[in-house]
Design an enzyme around this catalytic site. Structure first.
Site: not given
Length: 173
Positions: A65, A99
């Site tokens: 999301g 990341e």
């Protein structure tokens, strides 16, 4: 069986911890290219760590999301050890590199954290450090044409730092 005799990793504070040190939620955050090694080496690695009692997190465990990036940063900051698995196609995934940058930034902020690179089927660790070798060179040549130069430079610097660290070099696992 006495629980204190278990071979599982204990989550008590270690002697080096100060009284105010808050133990992270996760023992290990694993950074890897899911599409490259997610169903093979990475799943075996995470399974082995889990069997030894380590609490593990990776990008696949986070909710999907719009808040994924904030959840990712929170999980990284709430991990004690960072295992970064550099595989041949690792540099082909911008998400892995982004990341990884978050990991290196978090590592610098917290004095008790550790980064352990694993060079999995990468020709040489210097291929990561210098973005050389077939896969890393090809990926970065493409990024030079299509990605913001500042972002590419941040990736390069983070990879250089990781390539300078001692790590585990696994070929043909």
């Amino acid at each position: 069986m006495d629980p204190s005799s278990s071979s599982k990793r204990k989550r008590d504070l270690d002697p080096y911890d100060e009284l105010c040190y808050k133990r992270p939620k996760y023992d290990v955050f694993v950074n890897y290219a899911s599409e490259d090694i997610g169903n093979g080496f990475a799943s075996h690695l995470k399974g082995a760590l889990g069997r030894e009692g380590f609490t593990i997190c990776d990008h696949n465990e986070l909710p999907k999301g719009e808040n994924k990036s904030s959840e990712l940063l929170k999980a990284i900051e709430d991990s004690e050890i960072y295992l970064v698995v550099f595989s041949p196609k690792y540099a082909s995934y911008k998400e892995c590199l982004d990341e990884f940058v978050l990991i290196m930034e978090s590592y610098a902020k917290f004095k008790h954290r550790k980064v352990f690179p694993i060079f999995y089927n990468v020709e040489r660790p210097s291929d990561v450090r210098n973005q050389q070798g077939l896969f890393f060179l090809e990926a970065f040549e493409g990024y030079e044409k299509t990605v913001d130069p500042e972002r590419v430079q941040i990736w390069r610097q983070a990879l250089k730092e990781a390539g300078d660290k001692s790590g585990l070099n696994l070929k043909d696992w």
